[in-house]
Design an enzyme around this catalytic site. Sequence first.
Site, PDB file in Angstrom:
ATOM      1  N   ARG A   1       1.708  -5.144  10.271  1.00 18.23           N
ATOM      2  CA  ARG A   1       3.168  -4.452  10.079  1.00 18.23           C
ATOM      3  C   ARG A   1       2.900  -3.110  10.698  1.00 18.23           C
ATOM      4  O   ARG A   1       3.786  -2.281  10.842  1.00 18.23           O
ATOM      5  CB  ARG A   1       3.429  -4.204   8.753  1.00 18.23           C
ATOM      6  CG  ARG A   1       4.108  -5.392   8.106  1.00 18.23           C
ATOM      7  CD  ARG A   1       3.852  -5.417   6.259  1.00 18.23           C
ATOM      8  NE  ARG A   1       4.394  -6.840   5.983  1.00 18.23           N
ATOM      9  CZ  ARG A   1       3.998  -8.218   6.275  1.00 18.23           C
ATOM     10  NH1 ARG A   1       2.892  -8.139   6.626  1.00 18.23           N
ATOM     11  NH2 ARG A   1       4.499  -8.963   5.566  1.00 18.23           N
TER      12      ARG A   1
ATOM     13  N   MET B   1      10.458   6.958   4.616  1.00 20.28           N
ATOM     14  CA  MET B   1       9.285   6.222   4.070  1.00 20.28           C
ATOM     15  C   MET B   1       8.672   5.301   4.863  1.00 20.28           C
ATOM     16  O   MET B   1       9.454   4.349   5.184  1.00 20.28           O
ATOM     17  CB  MET B   1       9.785   5.639   2.831  1.00 20.28           C
ATOM     18  CG  MET B   1       8.899   4.824   2.165  1.00 20.28           C
ATOM     19  SD  MET B   1       7.922   5.841   0.990  1.00 20.28           S
ATOM     20  CE  MET B   1       6.982   4.732  -0.078  1.00 20.28           C
TER      21      MET B   1
ATOM     22  N   HIS C   1      -6.280   0.571  -8.993  1.00 21.89           N
ATOM     23  CA  HIS C   1      -5.803   1.850  -8.343  1.00 21.89           C
ATOM     24  C   HIS C   1      -4.526   1.619  -7.336  1.00 21.89           C
ATOM     25  O   HIS C   1      -3.845   2.478  -7.244  1.00 21.89           O
ATOM     26  CB  HIS C   1      -7.148   2.010  -7.609  1.00 21.89           C
ATOM     27  CG  HIS C   1      -6.973   3.418  -6.837  1.00 21.89           C
ATOM     28  ND1 HIS C   1      -7.046   4.672  -7.796  1.00 21.89           N
ATOM     29  CD2 HIS C   1      -6.931   4.267  -5.736  1.00 21.89           C
ATOM     30  CE1 HIS C   1      -7.041   5.745  -6.965  1.00 21.89           C
ATOM     31  NE2 HIS C   1      -7.175   5.584  -5.683  1.00 21.89           N
TER      32      HIS C   1
ATOM     33  N   VAL D   1      -1.293   1.547   1.661  1.00 16.76           N
ATOM     34  CA  VAL D   1      -1.995   1.320   0.453  1.00 16.76           C
ATOM     35  C   VAL D   1      -2.423  -0.271   0.562  1.00 16.76           C
ATOM     36  O   VAL D   1      -1.151  -0.951   0.635  1.00 16.76           O
ATOM     37  CB  VAL D   1      -1.331   1.683  -0.526  1.00 16.76           C
ATOM     38  CG1 VAL D   1      -2.041   1.845  -2.035  1.00 16.76           C
ATOM     39  CG2 VAL D   1      -0.436   3.017  -0.710  1.00 16.76           C
TER      40      VAL D   1
ATOM     41  N   THR E   1      -2.860   8.444   1.062  1.00 14.80           N
ATOM     42  CA  THR E   1      -1.271   8.165   0.518  1.00 14.80           C
ATOM     43  C   THR E   1      -0.874   8.973  -0.696  1.00 14.80           C
ATOM     44  O   THR E   1       0.213   9.457  -0.681  1.00 14.80           O
ATOM     45  CB  THR E   1      -0.889   6.636   0.469  1.00 14.80           C
ATOM     46  OG1 THR E   1      -1.530   6.147   1.658  1.00 14.80           O
ATOM     47  CG2 THR E   1       0.371   6.506   0.119  1.00 14.80           C
ATOM     48  N   PHE E   2      -1.858   9.260  -1.601  1.00 16.62           N
ATOM     49  CA  PHE E   2      -1.575   9.844  -2.958  1.00 16.62           C
ATOM     50  C   PHE E   2      -1.175  11.425  -2.561  1.00 16.62           C
ATOM     51  O   PHE E   2      -0.212  11.836  -3.290  1.00 16.62           O
ATOM     52  CB  PHE E   2      -2.761   9.872  -3.904  1.00 16.62           C
ATOM     53  CG  PHE E   2      -2.382  10.644  -5.131  1.00 16.62           C
ATOM     54  CD1 PHE E   2      -1.569  10.039  -6.143  1.00 16.62           C
ATOM     55  CD2 PHE E   2      -2.915  11.778  -5.420  1.00 16.62           C
ATOM     56  CE1 PHE E   2      -1.527  10.601  -7.415  1.00 16.62           C
ATOM     57  CE2 PHE E   2      -2.633  12.403  -6.496  1.00 16.62           C
ATOM     58  CZ  PHE E   2      -1.953  11.884  -7.577  1.00 16.62           C
TER      59      PHE E   2
ATOM     60  N   GLY F   1      -9.720  -4.560  -5.564  1.00 15.75           N
ATOM     61  CA  GLY F   1     -10.051  -5.270  -6.847  1.00 15.75           C
ATOM     62  C   GLY F   1      -9.883  -4.628  -8.206  1.00 15.75           C
ATOM     63  O   GLY F   1      -9.979  -5.014  -9.146  1.00 15.75           O
ATOM     64  N   THR F   2      -9.251  -3.440  -8.056  1.00 14.11           N
ATOM     65  CA  THR F   2      -9.061  -2.590  -9.179  1.00 14.11           C
ATOM     66  C   THR F   2      -7.372  -2.439  -9.243  1.00 14.11           C
ATOM     67  O   THR F   2      -6.790  -2.333  -8.118  1.00 14.11           O
ATOM     68  CB  THR F   2      -9.690  -1.346  -9.243  1.00 14.11           C
ATOM     69  OG1 THR F   2      -9.258  -0.375  -8.226  1.00 14.11           O
ATOM     70  CG2 THR F   2     -11.238  -1.798  -8.755  1.00 14.11           C
TER      71      THR F   2
END
Length: 162
Positions: free
Chosen positions: A127, A113, A88, A81, A56-57, A85-86
């Site tokens: 979704r 989008m 990011h 996305v 996605t980035f 656990g971080t």
Amino acid sequence: MNVYEGSLVGTGLKAALVVARFNSLVTEQLLVGAADALRRHGVADGDIDVFRCPGTFELPAILRRVVATGRYDAVVALGAVIRGGTPHFEYVSAEVTKGVAHVAMEAGCAVAMGVLTCDSMEQALERAGVKAGNKGAEAAAAAVEQANVLRAIARAPARKAE
Ligand code: INI
């Protein structure tokens, strides 16, 4: 009063779907939903192009190139996305939202989008066609409407200010 708005009729429109491969279990379903929605709104199958990018980035950069070709009336960004656990997740979701919005503001065509930002894979699958609709399909329908309102604006007669 003169009202300009876009119909949901996609006949004659050329569309591009830009899809991230990361979390492909979800994004492939967003792609199926988006392509299906475009066809159901009248876009010809041969007028739908699909571009894939790693995650996605990377979506905004590819989106920008696709828009710059000038070949499309409607372009849809598709990605998922999912929180881990971080931190990011926060970085990727913030950048893609800003990036897609930036491309949309500069584009001469409709940009929609269709990127999910979810807390879990379960939420994302819901979704992507499982039980809470398909956000890819919704974004594709929005792109058709936006493309048509852009056309309506372009065709609006010039009027002199009183
Ligand atoms: N890319 C996604 O599309 N979804 C995610 O949930 C995700 N997370 O959480 O890491 C993700 N990361 C990869 C990122 O988009 C880039 O591809 C990578 O950083 C290389 O630039």
